[in-house]
Design an enzyme around this catalytic site. Structure first.
Site, PDB file in Angstrom:
ATOM      1  N   HIS A  45      30.892 -54.625  62.934  1.00 49.50           N
ATOM      2  CA  HIS A  45      29.496 -54.219  62.988  1.00 49.50           C
ATOM      3  C   HIS A  45      28.969 -54.381  64.412  1.00 49.50           C
ATOM      4  O   HIS A  45      29.278 -55.377  65.077  1.00 49.50           O
ATOM      5  CB  HIS A  45      28.645 -55.062  62.038  1.00 49.50           C
ATOM      6  N   GLU A  80      26.232 -60.494  58.600  1.00 54.58           N
ATOM      7  CA  GLU A  80      26.287 -60.676  57.152  1.00 54.58           C
ATOM      8  C   GLU A  80      26.873 -62.029  56.784  1.00 54.58           C
ATOM      9  O   GLU A  80      27.598 -62.661  57.569  1.00 54.58           O
ATOM     10  CB  GLU A  80      27.089 -59.551  56.481  1.00 54.58           C
ATOM     11  N   HIS A 205      36.847 -57.776  60.655  1.00 55.74           N
ATOM     12  CA  HIS A 205      37.034 -58.476  59.383  1.00 55.74           C
ATOM     13  C   HIS A 205      37.425 -57.501  58.285  1.00 55.74           C
ATOM     14  O   HIS A 205      37.222 -56.286  58.407  1.00 55.74           O
ATOM     15  CB  HIS A 205      35.774 -59.237  58.978  1.00 55.74           C
ATOM     16  N   ARG A 224      34.997 -48.494  61.489  1.00 55.76           N
ATOM     17  CA  ARG A 224      36.229 -48.797  60.753  1.00 55.76           C
ATOM     18  C   ARG A 224      37.459 -48.489  61.590  1.00 55.76           C
ATOM     19  O   ARG A 224      37.488 -47.518  62.343  1.00 55.76           O
ATOM     20  CB  ARG A 224      36.263 -48.008  59.438  1.00 55.76           C
TER      21      ARG A 224
END
Length: 341
Positions: A45, A80, A205, A224
């Site tokens: 991110h 997150e 991750h 991605r």
């Protein structure tokens, strides 16, 4: 009526002045329950500055917001936190180069030998780039050979049995994808129920398995690298990813009362509380006053706010606006509460 429409109809009342000034007229967090049936994509991110620049660039290029080729769908960062309901497996960040070399020692394939030399001489970024870039990624046969070596390595003698198992598991879901080898470079993470993991911007991750509560800043910006059929943009991911070795960031809960523990992430967008209730006759007063989402995870509880009470059974949720003041809970069960700090 959607939650978005409900907030839009009265942003000052539902969000409160502090949230409105600090985050604008929208809920600053997203709350999810996740249960991957197969490993989720290897991803990163962006930071807020990167998201703002990327969004503006794609807007100028005329890429529609709903295009599958779009990277940046808003101008927000997406830090997150995941709270484990069951045992939860993930891969997060990179190991130190010497540890990566140790993990690869003994595999004895041309590809593992090359990656090992590359990590020691050129660094982790070089090896990661080699694996995920379409121009350089190894062939399916070479990937399969290294997967087989991981599968055949004696767990009792392996320097990282979790890395070996993760490679084999990922290869079963994504055969031929060189990204299945990234567990050899990354930190394996196993969360027990009640443990939490924080993912800052720039951290590569992948969530592998388990059930968890995921809370994040309100954003849909995901870059991605593999393990997916969705849009992949390797150059942009490599521009954003942090390749330095860093341990996973586990967040320990802070006990604020006999019933409530709070997981404080180092962000201004969200916090997550877990409340364990064991008395149906006594109201448990909660300190949060801004916009909140209460989800019943176990049992049944009553929620009192804004002059009225509502019963939540397992799997049900309620949104409480800032204009409804403090909330109190009672019953037998466990709830999680997403809130703005």
């Amino acid at each position: 009526l959607s939650l978005e429409d409900y907030i839009t109809a009265d942003p000052e009342g539902t969000l409160g002045e502090d949230t409105l000034v600090g985050h604008g007229p929208a809920l600053p967090y997203l709350l999810k329950l996740i249960a991957p049936m197969r490993p989720l994509s290897l991803q990163v991110h962006p930071s807020k500055a990167q998201a703002q620049a990327g969004f503006d660039t794609e807007e100028e290029a005329g890429i529609p917001l709903d295009s599958p080729d779009r990277n940046y769908r808003d101008r927000n960062a997406k830090p997150e936190l995941v709270y484990a309901i069951t045992s939860f497996e993930a891969l997060v960040g990179f190991r130190a180069p010497r540890r990566i070399a140790e993990v690869m020692r003994g595999l004895r394939t041309p590809l593992s030998d090359r990656l090992r030399r590359m990590v020691l001489r050129e660094g982790v970024r070089a090896a990661f780039t080699y694996l995920i870039s379409p121009e350089t990624c190894p062939s399916g046969d070479r990937v399969a050979s290294l997967v087989e070596a991981c599968a055949e390595r004696d767990p009792e003698k392996s320097p990282s049995r979790r890395a070996d198992a993760a490679v084999v598991s990922l290869a079963a879901h994504y055969p031929g994808d060189a990204s299945v080898l990234t567990p050899l470079l990354m930190n394996p993470v196993s969360l027990r129920p009640g443990e939490a993991l924080y993912i800052p911007d720039g951290t590569v991750h992948a969530y592998r398995s388990g059930v968890g509560v995921e809370i994040m800043a309100s954003s849909d910006n995901v870059l991605r690298a593999g393990l997916t059929e969705k849009h992949i943009d390797v150059p942009e991911l490599l521009r954003v990813v942090r390749a330095d070795a860093a341990p996973p960031m586990r967040i320990a809960p802070e006990r604020v009362s006999a019933s409530t523990s709070v997981y404080y992430a180092p962000v201004e967008d969200f916090e997550l509380s877990v409340v364990q209730l064991s008395d149906a006759n006594a109201w448990d007063r909660q300190r949060s006053e801004g916009p909140r989402t209460v989800v019943c995870m176990e049992g049944a509880v009553q929620v009192y706010a804004g002059g009225g009470a509502l019963q939540l059974n397992k799997g049900q949720a309620v949104f409480i606006g800032a204009n409804e003041g403090e909330a109190s809970l009672r019953g037998f069960g466990k709830v999680v509460i997403a809130a703005v700090p």
